[in-house]
Design an enzyme around this catalytic site. Structure first.
Site, short mmCIF file in Angstrom:
data_model
loop_
_atom_site.label_atom_id
_atom_site.label_comp_id
_atom_site.label_asym_id
_atom_site.label_seq_id
_atom_site.Cartn_x
_atom_site.Cartn_y
_atom_site.Cartn_z
N ASP A 187 -1.51 5.83 -6.49
CA ASP A 187 -1.75 4.96 -5.34
C ASP A 187 -1.97 3.52 -5.79
O ASP A 187 -2.72 3.27 -6.73
CB ASP A 187 -2.97 5.47 -4.57
CG ASP A 187 -3.27 4.64 -3.34
OD1 ASP A 187 -2.33 4.31 -2.59
OD2 ASP A 187 -4.46 4.33 -3.11
N ASP B 204 0.82 -1.20 0.00
CA ASP B 204 0.00 0.00 0.00
C ASP B 204 0.86 1.26 0.00
O ASP B 204 1.50 1.57 1.00
CB ASP B 204 -0.91 -0.02 1.23
CG ASP B 204 -1.93 1.10 1.21
OD1 ASP B 204 -1.96 1.88 0.25
OD2 ASP B 204 -2.73 1.18 2.17
#
Length: 485
Positions: free
Chosen positions: A365, A168
């Site tokens: 992201d 992440d």
């Protein structure tokens, strides 16, 4: 002379007619890309026949003479366990619901930071003696469980216990579920036993690592952490240092949360490997100057790699890597706009810039699935795409998608090429499957962008599929290289 002009008049009239010019003499070259509809639909059905399989870490020789190259695969959650969803549409809706929650958490977090006056800037200088060079880890996609996330196989503790962890770029704190569990969700591997590791070491409350946490408390002199996510997921436990193994490389004294109370949609994975830009992230703790990943097709059970300290590929399309003084976790990218069919869109130069207060900008992201754009930018992109797809049968929107098509009777279609535009005229054309995606197994495809009411825009992982995305932290660059998984 008059006779010649008179004879040529019918031909001149024909050449000047709209029907002739649009058919044989186009005013400009309209760039298109082929979408393989049959293959995409096949993948949506195949995902329900995947069987979980065991992944093993492996290493390979490095091109560097001073170190070995370690391979760390990235996998989809498909590889962890079979999906519990009945069909692809329910799986898609679950994924989009969680994705929206993640985006809301990002905007809430940024808003909180902007309006918090007592911001702390604590930079943890890595205490690790290990210098990361050419570290790699495998990656897979988490679609089969309704997640937009990707997973990697890493080892925790001494002796090493291999587990799957979410990667992440929007988070900094590393953590995994630990025994004893007051509340733990189901994961593919056994719960980590701290007592079985000789390298497990609790952190005291006065350490830089503990003081760098956003939320922490002291319990009997040791550090306790808490991390919450926008979808209601959270983890609470002891903040410790442990050994993390990538391939054959053992990285000692990495700060990691040992969660005894965990809740959420991380089903399958044991925890999370934070790749953000903050001081507690994994790249920061191992002093990595670069890292890169290539995200496999979201509906695939294949794998790619997560690499550390590998140079940018020579043919990579590069863009500036920007930082926001308000929050150090996110990786902002210098972006000027889009082209559709080769034509630049009328988007303001300020649309993707960070203002003085920390608002705005666009981040890249790994955990967000669908790219979110400010409403005006989204409308401009969508309208241009719609103008170029008038030949395709439209259908009702699905969830956050307002532009969808019924391609059930087609094997393949030509669609306008969508490209990211970066400074200095650099362009990154996207494959059609990275922006026109199936939302069911019946042939419904939707334009995979969405508007946001926030000033923050996000490039999601659907648009990153099949692309080696490199973060050159030392030189403040982000690189993109298609088909380098």
């Amino acid at each position: 002379m008059e006779l010649i002009l008179y004879a040529l008049l019918p031909l001149l009239l024909l050449l000047s007619s709209p029907s002739f010019s649009s058919r044989t003499l186009p005013l400009r070259s309209f760039e298109t890309t082929l979408l393989d509809v049959r293959a995409s639909i096949h993948n949506t059905k195949s995902i329900f026949s995947f069987h979980p399989k065991t992944m093993h870490q492996h290493s390979s020789p490095s091109s560097s003479s001073s170190s070995s190259s370690f391979n760390m695969d990235l996998h989809s959650r498909t590889s962890l366990r079979n999906t519990t969803h009945k069909d692809y549409k329910s799986l898609t809706l679950a994924r989009l619901e969680r994705d929206s929650a993640r985006v809301r958490s990002f905007t809430t977090r940024l808003r909180h930071r902007i309006f918090t006056s007592d911001l702390k800037t604590i930079h943890l200088q890595g205490d690790l003696e290990f210098k990361a060079e050419d570290l790699q880890s495998p990656i897979v996609s988490g679609t089969s469980q309704g997640s937009g996330e990707y997973f990697s196989r890493v080892g925790i503790g001494k002796p090493s216990s291999p587990v799957y962890m979410v990667i992440d770029t929007g988070s900094d704190v590393n953590w995994l579920q630990c025994a004893p569990c007051a509340d733990c969700y189901r994961q593919a591997d056994p719960i980590f036993e701290p007592a079985s590791s000789t390298s497990y070491s609790p952190l005291s409350c006065k350490t830089k690592q503990c003081q760098s946490l956003d939320v922490s408390q002291c319990h009997n002199g040791t550090c306790r952490y808490q991390v919450s996510y926008g979808d209601g997921s959270y983890t609470v436990g002891d903040f410790v240092t442990e050994t993390i193994t990538l391939g054959s490389a053992s990285l000692e004294n990495v700060a990691i949360g040992c969660g005894h109370n965990n809740e959420g949609l991380f089903i399958g994975a044991a925890g999370l490997l934070g790749l953000g830009g903050g001081s507690l992230s994994f790249p920061s703790q191992i002093n990595a100057t670069t890292f890169s990943y290539c995200l496999v097709d979201r509906d695939s059970d294949s794998a790619s790699t997560l690499d550390f300290n590998s140079p940018l590929l020579p043919n990579a399309v590069t863009a500036p890597l920007l930082r926001n003084h308000v929050v150090d976790t996110f990786y902002y990218i210098g972006m000027t706009g889009f082209t559709v069919g080769g034509e630049p869109l009328p988007i303001s130069n300020s649309t993707f810039k960070i203002d003085g207060s920390g608002n705005g900008g666009i981040i890249i992201d790994s955990g967000t699935a669908i790219t979110r754009l400010q409403t005006d930018a989204y409308n401009s992109l969508r309208d241009a795409f719609v103008r170029g797809t008038k030949h395709l049968p439209s259908t009702d929107g699905v969830a956050l998608f307002d532009t969808c098509y019924d391609l059930s009777r087609m094997d393949s279609v030509e669609v306008p090429t969508v490209s990211f535009a970066f400074p200095n005229g650099k362009m990154l054309p996207l494959p059609a499957k990275n922006y026109l995606i199936p939302v069911d197994s019946e042939g419904t495809f939707c334009f995979a962008f969405a508007p946001t009411g926030s000033q923050l825009s996000i490039i999601g992982n659907v648009q990153q599929q099949g692309t080696r995305v490199s973060f050159d932290i030392a030189n403040s660059l982000i690189g993109f290289e298609l088909d380098k998984c």
